[in-house]
Structure formats: C-alpha cells, structure tokens
Design a protein around this motif. Structure first.
Motif, PDB file in Angstrom:
ATOM      1  N   VAL A  52      47.150 -21.137 -33.843  1.00 36.77           N
ATOM      2  CA  VAL A  52      45.706 -21.362 -33.713  1.00 36.77           C
ATOM      3  C   VAL A  52      45.269 -22.556 -34.547  1.00 36.77           C
ATOM      4  O   VAL A  52      44.600 -23.475 -34.057  1.00 36.77           O
ATOM      5  N   THR A  53      45.657 -22.562 -35.816  1.00 34.02           N
ATOM      6  CA  THR A  53      45.111 -23.572 -36.730  1.00 34.02           C
ATOM      7  C   THR A  53      45.605 -24.973 -36.410  1.00 34.02           C
ATOM      8  O   THR A  53      44.927 -25.957 -36.724  1.00 34.02           O
ATOM      9  N   HIS A  54      46.763 -25.098 -35.776  1.00 27.26           N
ATOM     10  CA  HIS A  54      47.235 -26.419 -35.358  1.00 27.26           C
ATOM     11  C   HIS A  54      46.448 -26.960 -34.166  1.00 27.26           C
ATOM     12  O   HIS A  54      46.583 -28.134 -33.815  1.00 27.26           O
ATOM     13  N   GLN A  55      45.593 -26.128 -33.573  1.00 28.41           N
ATOM     14  CA  GLN A  55      44.670 -26.607 -32.541  1.00 28.41           C
ATOM     15  C   GLN A  55      43.410 -27.232 -33.149  1.00 28.41           C
ATOM     16  O   GLN A  55      42.664 -27.928 -32.457  1.00 28.41           O
ATOM     17  N   VAL A  56      43.187 -26.958 -34.432  1.00 30.82           N
ATOM     18  CA  VAL A  56      41.956 -27.378 -35.110  1.00 30.82           C
ATOM     19  C   VAL A  56      42.308 -28.537 -36.036  1.00 30.82           C
ATOM     20  O   VAL A  56      42.713 -28.332 -37.184  1.00 30.82           O
ATOM     21  N   VAL A  57      42.178 -29.759 -35.541  1.00 34.17           N
ATOM     22  CA  VAL A  57      42.595 -30.925 -36.311  1.00 34.17           C
ATOM     23  C   VAL A  57      41.390 -31.791 -36.666  1.00 34.17           C
ATOM     24  O   VAL A  57      40.422 -31.885 -35.915  1.00 34.17           O
ATOM     25  N   THR A  58      41.469 -32.398 -37.852  1.00 33.33           N
ATOM     26  CA  THR A  58      40.355 -33.199 -38.373  1.00 33.33           C
ATOM     27  C   THR A  58      40.509 -34.641 -37.896  1.00 33.33           C
ATOM     28  O   THR A  58      41.088 -35.487 -38.582  1.00 33.33           O
ATOM     29  N   THR A  59      39.994 -34.900 -36.701  1.00 36.89           N
ATOM     30  CA  THR A  59      40.045 -36.250 -36.147  1.00 36.89           C
ATOM     31  C   THR A  59      39.107 -37.169 -36.929  1.00 36.89           C
ATOM     32  O   THR A  59      38.204 -36.708 -37.645  1.00 36.89           O
ATOM     33  N   PRO A  60      39.276 -38.480 -36.806  1.00 35.10           N
ATOM     34  CA  PRO A  60      38.352 -39.400 -37.484  1.00 35.10           C
ATOM     35  C   PRO A  60      36.895 -39.156 -37.121  1.00 35.10           C
ATOM     36  O   PRO A  60      36.007 -39.260 -37.979  1.00 35.10           O
ATOM     37  N   GLU A  61      36.620 -38.804 -35.873  1.00 38.26           N
ATOM     38  CA  GLU A  61      35.243 -38.546 -35.464  1.00 38.26           C
ATOM     39  C   GLU A  61      34.681 -37.315 -36.174  1.00 38.26           C
ATOM     40  O   GLU A  61      33.518 -37.316 -36.613  1.00 38.26           O
ATOM     41  N   ARG A  62      35.484 -36.284 -36.315  1.00 40.95           N
ATOM     42  CA  ARG A  62      35.028 -35.071 -36.996  1.00 40.95           C
ATOM     43  C   ARG A  62      34.853 -35.316 -38.488  1.00 40.95           C
ATOM     44  O   ARG A  62      33.943 -34.766 -39.111  1.00 40.95           O
ATOM     45  N   LEU A  63      35.711 -36.146 -39.064  1.00 37.89           N
ATOM     46  CA  LEU A  63      35.574 -36.501 -40.468  1.00 37.89           C
ATOM     47  C   LEU A  63      34.293 -37.294 -40.699  1.00 37.89           C
ATOM     48  O   LEU A  63      33.561 -37.062 -41.676  1.00 37.89           O
ATOM     49  N   ARG A  64      33.984 -38.219 -39.797  1.00 34.14           N
ATOM     50  CA  ARG A  64      32.749 -39.007 -39.931  1.00 34.14           C
ATOM     51  C   ARG A  64      31.517 -38.121 -39.823  1.00 34.14           C
ATOM     52  O   ARG A  64      30.505 -38.369 -40.487  1.00 34.14           O
TER      53      ARG A  64
END
Length: 310
Positions: free
Chosen positions: A192-204
């Motif tokens: 499950v958690t490997h589906q939830v990744v902190t992309t640059p857009e989400r970090l911004r």
C-alpha cells in the motif's frame, strides 16, 4: 460523533512525524491521549525527542512516553540511512518545553487500556515491542482495545531484507505476540505505502502552505527516502506511516480484505516476513484485515488540507 480515543506508538522517523502531524491536525476525529515511543528508525532517546519536537511544532500539548529501548530478543537495528542521523533530517525543530513524563510507555498503555471508559484505538508505526510487552504483562488490556491499525509487513517483498519490512524485522518476536493476541488488527504494509509517493508536485503543495508545519514537512520529505527510490524503482519516495492515520480518517480511500496473518520468527532467510493467506479456512480463520490499495491522490489531498490547519 465524539472524537475517537487514540494512542500512537511510534519511532520518529520522518514518516512517523508526518503521521503525528496529520493526527494532531484532526482534533474533531481524534482524542489523542498520548504518544508512546520505541527504538526503531533511530535509538529511543532520539525517537522520544523527535515526537516531543513534533508536538511542540504543532503547538499541541500531547504527552510523550518513552518506551522500550531494544527489541525483545534481538539487538537493535536502526535506519539512519533513510531518516538521517537525527531521524528528522531536513527540519530544524525547536526544543520541546513540555516535560517528559516519568511513566514508562508500557505502563501508560496498561493504565489507559484497563481504565478507559471507551475502547481505545492503537496506531502502531514502528516495531511492536511496547504493545507486545504490555500484552505479556497484562493480557487483559485486549478488552480495552477498539482496534490496532499497524504500519508494517508486506504481501510481497520487504524493504530491509528481500523478505521483510523494517518494522516487523526489527522485532519479529514482538510482532508475533501482537498478531497472535486475537486483537482486531488491520495491517497496512509496503504494498500500500509504495503506492503513496511524494512527487515534486505533492511536495510543492506542502511548501505552498507557507506555515512552519508545511515548511518543516516539506523539508523533511525533501531529504527522505531517496534510498527507497533507488532500491525499489519508485517514482518518488514513499510515505508509509501517515497511511494509517489517513485510513482512520478516510477508510473509503483504501481497499482490503480479511486474511490469515502470521509472522516468521524462525528462518534466517525469511525472518520477519509477514505471511498472509487471502483464503482463510475454518482451521486457520482470518485474524487481520489486510489493506491492498489506496487512492494516492486522495491521500495527498487529505494530508495537505489537514496540515494546512496547523
């Protein structure tokens, strides 16, 4: 509805810190009775200090109770390569002002679970040593548990060994105690958690909150999990522990099913592996709900929206 009585057992760790912030940002849903710490991502002195720093950052006076400094039977393994030397690499956090309670985390768990007027939800984000010791010392605490939602394990491969996920591998014997205790258990693992990744857009999006909490969260996540990206071929660093809090807030974002769960404690190659049978039988009935999928975009929308309230 009244807020859900909640205790978070953790080993902060960047993703633990984000999970704590998500819980602290949700007072309408959670009555956070306390945070218990265990050695895991970094040694106990650091996990305890880090939990206190996060509460101080969020301006929430939640007590933090220091727990077990090592696994039941094994030497401690830590994860500074993922979280940095302090456990919270990337954020300069103020020193906490709330005094550290003298009560041990295990004693706190036993006291709360044997005297509570309503069953308590336990969130476990690290090795399960504290809860296992509490169950061994006082099996009656099971009656005071509404449910245990744990970040740990995997249906597929591990992240500390080919077979095992870190939290379970650090103290597999404690995990075995918890899994076999007959508790209402939900497992949220690496699948499950490997589906939830902190992309640059989400970090911004977190940075754009423009708050001390948003800046701290973005700073920690900017330095976190790059080794996981390289090891597992992910698009961006995964965010494990906040999935547990998000599951309690928005179970509709997740899917899962009952399974028969066991923990390997004997074999050297597969030590700490979680073995989940998706087809339970009368002889080996389901003993856990195992989550399999998550709406990652919905998760990050929830996380960013809630952290904006701190």
């Amino acid at each position: 509805m009244l807020p859900r009585p909640l205790i978070i057992d953790c080993d902060p760790g960047v993703d633990d810190a984000i999970a704590i912030l998500l819980a602290l940002a949700s007072p309408a849903e959670f009555n956070l009775l306390g945070i218990t710490t265990v050695a895991g991502n970094v040694p106990l002195a650091l996990t305890t200090a880090n939990a206190r720093r996060i509460c101080h950052l969020a301006q929430r006076g939640v007590p933090v109770y220091a727990g077990c400094p090592r696994p039941l039977l094994r030497s401690l393994i830590t994860a500074e390569d993922i979280h940095g030397a302090t456990g919270l690499q990337g954020a300069e956090l103020p020193e906490p002002t709330l005094p550290l309670p003298v009560q041990h985390a295990v004693a706190f768990l036993i006291e709360q679970l044997t005297t509570a007027s309503a069953p308590i939800t336990l969130v476990t984000l690290g090795p399960l040593t504290n809860l296992a010791v509490a169950l061994i010392q006082c099996p009656e605490i099971a009656q005071g548990i509404d449910r245990v939602v744990m970040m740990g394990g995997a249906l597929g491969g591990g992240n500390i060994t080919p077979a095992a996920e870190f939290n379970i591998y650090v103290d597999p014997h404690a995990a075995k105690v918890v899994v076999e205790a007959g508790l209402p258990l939900t497992m949220i693992g690496l699948d499950v958690t490997h589906q939830v990744v902190t992309t640059p857009e989400r970090l911004r999006a977190l940075e754009s909150l423009g708050t001390p909490v948003g800046q701290a969260a973005a700073g920690m996540l900017r330095h976190y999990g790059q080794l996981d990206v390289e090891r597992h071929g992910l698009a961006a660093p995964p965010l494990h522990d906040p999935c547990v809090i998000a599951y309690l807030l928005r179970p509709d974002l997740f899917t899962g099913r009952p399974m028969r769960l066991a923990v390997e404690t004997e074999g050297s190659l597969c030590l700490g592996r979680t073995v989940a049978n998706a087809y339970p039988t009368a002889a080996a009935p389901a003993n856990a709900r195992v989550i399999e999928t998550v709406d990652a975009e919905g998760f990050y929308t929830l996380l960013t929206e809630r952290l904006g309230k701190l």
